[in-house]
Design an enzyme around this catalytic site. Structure first.
Site, PDB file in Angstrom:
ATOM      1  N   PRO A 179       6.143 -25.070  25.317  1.00  0.00           N
ATOM      2  CG  PRO A 179       6.112 -26.255  23.194  1.00  0.00           C
ATOM      3  CD  PRO A 179       5.642 -26.533  24.735  1.00  0.00           C
ATOM      4  N   GLY A 196       2.046 -23.862  22.644  1.00  0.00           N
ATOM      5  CA  GLY A 196       1.195 -24.476  21.589  1.00  0.00           C
ATOM      6  C   GLY A 196      -0.188 -24.164  22.027  1.00  0.00           C
ATOM      7  CB  CYS A 227       1.042 -35.087  28.882  1.00  0.00           C
ATOM      8  SG  CYS A 227       2.608 -34.766  29.262  1.00  0.00           S
TER       9      CYS A 227
END
Length: 469
Positions: free
Chosen positions: A245, A247, A373
């Site tokens: 998004p 970041g 991640c």
């Protein structure tokens, strides 16, 4: 002792992971007992939230010291005088670290129950209130103003609008209902806005709903490390290939002092809209966001329209961040992982397609950072082995800062290569929660060392392109 049960997987995924974390290289290095202990610790930590919340300060607009003061005052208000420190990180100068208190085991449960979806539940464990779209079920006669106990339906088996639920549910804490049951489940469809205001969460973490929105960005610690490792410089042209998004995109622009150009791509239009909104909110002007599939971002011939967006000519970028789509197994907390083995295995070929495009788009002498991640070898260390074999022009680089552990054995990489990688491994965390007394007795440097380990599972590799081949 674990407060929540270990994360659960489809049987085929569990069997796959068991083989990964008992691979021959690992067992030869650690011994079977130590390898098994680390794996079991990992499974346990994944179902619990990190013991710290990290927020990145928008240093484009304000100093860390100024935002730290404002945030401390806000947390004092939220926690009604409970003194929780706001820590500056000595190596990541643009983040603030806030310890979470919990799990709190002495909370009284109320008769009136609210069941929320798993994703909503995970957000609550990290400090959020409950918003209406996340509510699946409430007790029959719940009214606005009622004290309620909130539970997460971690397996997704509760039916929307049910008046009771006897399935697997995990207690998240207590709150006050802002709406009645009939308002929540009205025929007009789900409302927006807050449904339950949490007053006694199992984990006491600050809520960041509308808290200093232009000055703070809620971001996991390893996600902040990535941008520092890429180390973008003012005036450079940077590509963030899978950016939503935003970041990391906004962090890159901030590190460049909003000078140069950050191209952000994502193939989902709503996500691109979110990138643009975040850039605007943080008052960053050097970001250009495009809705585009990264696997098709390479143009073989020069276009005549002089359009600034993708596809791009080879060797167009000084630095590239490929924070790749992945199986997401490092995300915390996750109590039940729903993807099948086929879905887990689908990411490696996609990551290789994106990586191949990234190498071609990178200038000679340029830097490529690859991150995920997740915790698997196939999406992390195996990708590094493949990249070094496939692209002789690439060379692994030392990472700065290096806060995580070294890479995991099992992909055939040499020890000196593993030391150049950065793997954030939740099994390295030494605690699983913190109470007020332990927090008050702890030194700042000890808390920071805990925060470096007790975060999400994450992987970073940094390459330099030696020539244009």
């Amino acid at each position: 002792m674990s407060f929540f049960p270990k994360i659960s997987f489809h049987r085929e995924v569990e069997e796959y992971l068991t083989k990964v974390f008992r691979n021959n290289e690992l067992i030869t290095a650690l011994g079977a007992k130590e390898a098994e202990s680390k794996y079991q610790s990992l499974l346990s930590h994944l179902s619990h939230p990190p013991a710290f919340t990290t927020v990145r300060v928008n240093t484009h607009l304000s100093s860390v010291k100024h935002v730290k003061k404002m945030l401390f005052e806000e947390i004092q208000k939220q926690f009604k005088g409970i003194c929780v420190p706001v820590l500056e990180h000595p190596e990541l100068r643009d983040i603030l670290v806030i310890p979470a208190i919990g799990p709190r085991q002495d909370l009284k449960k109320h008769e009136s129950e609210v069941i929320v979806g798993a994703q909503c539940g995970y957000a609550v464990l990290r400090g959020a209130h409950v918003y209406v779209p996340g509510i699946i079920s409430t007790s029959k006669f719940m009214k606005a103003g009622d004290l309620v106990s909130v539970y997460s339906d971690i397996e997704g088996k509760c039916k929307r609008g049910a008046k009771e639920f006897e399935g697997v549910k995990v207690f998240l804490g207590n709150g006050i209902s802002e709406l009645s049951r009939s308002e929540i489940f009205s025929s007009h469809g789900p409302m927006n806005g807050m449904g339950i205001r949490m007053i006694e969460p199992v984990y006491l973490s600050p809520s960041f709903d509308n808290v200093l929105p232009s000055h703070l960005f809620l971001q996991n610690l390893p996600s902040v490390v990535v941008s520092h490792v890429l180390n973008p410089q003012p005036g450079e042209r940077i590509l963030d290939m899978c950016a939503a998004p935003g970041g990391k995109t906004t962090h890159l622009a901030t590190l460049m002092r909003d000078q140069g150009e950050v191209i952000a791509m994502d193939k989902i239009a709503n996500k691109v809209k979110k990138i643009k909104q975040n850039a605007e909110l943080l008052q960053l002007n050097c970001i250009k966001a495009f809705c585009y599939d990264g696997t098709k971002a390479l143009s073989v011939e020069k276009r005549e329209d002089e359009q600034e967006g993708p596809p791009f000519l080879p060797e167009s970028f000084d630095r590239i961040l490929l924070d790749a789509p992945c199986s997401g197994m490092g995300q915390r907390p996750t109590m039940s992982y729903s993807s099948t083995l086929k879905e887990v295995m689908s990411y490696q070929p996609l990551q290789r397609k994106l990586f191949t495009v990234a190498v071609k788009l990178l200038k000679p002498g340029g830097v490529l950072v690859y991150s995920t991640c997740t915790i698997t070898l196939s999406e992390n260390e195996e990708q590094v082995t493949w990249a070094l074999e496939t692209f002789p022009c690439l060379q692994l680089q030392r990472q700065e800062p290096h806060i995580g552990g070294e890479g995991m054995r099992g992909a055939g990489l040499a020890l000196d290569q593993l030391k150049l990688l950065q793997r954030f491994d939740p099994s390295a965390a030494t605690v699983q929660g913190m109470d007020i007394k332990a927090l008050q007795d702890s030194q700042e440097d000890y808390l920071i060392s805990l925060a470096n380990k007790d975060c999400i599972g994450f992987f970073i590799a940094k390459f330099i392109k030696l020539n244009g081949k």
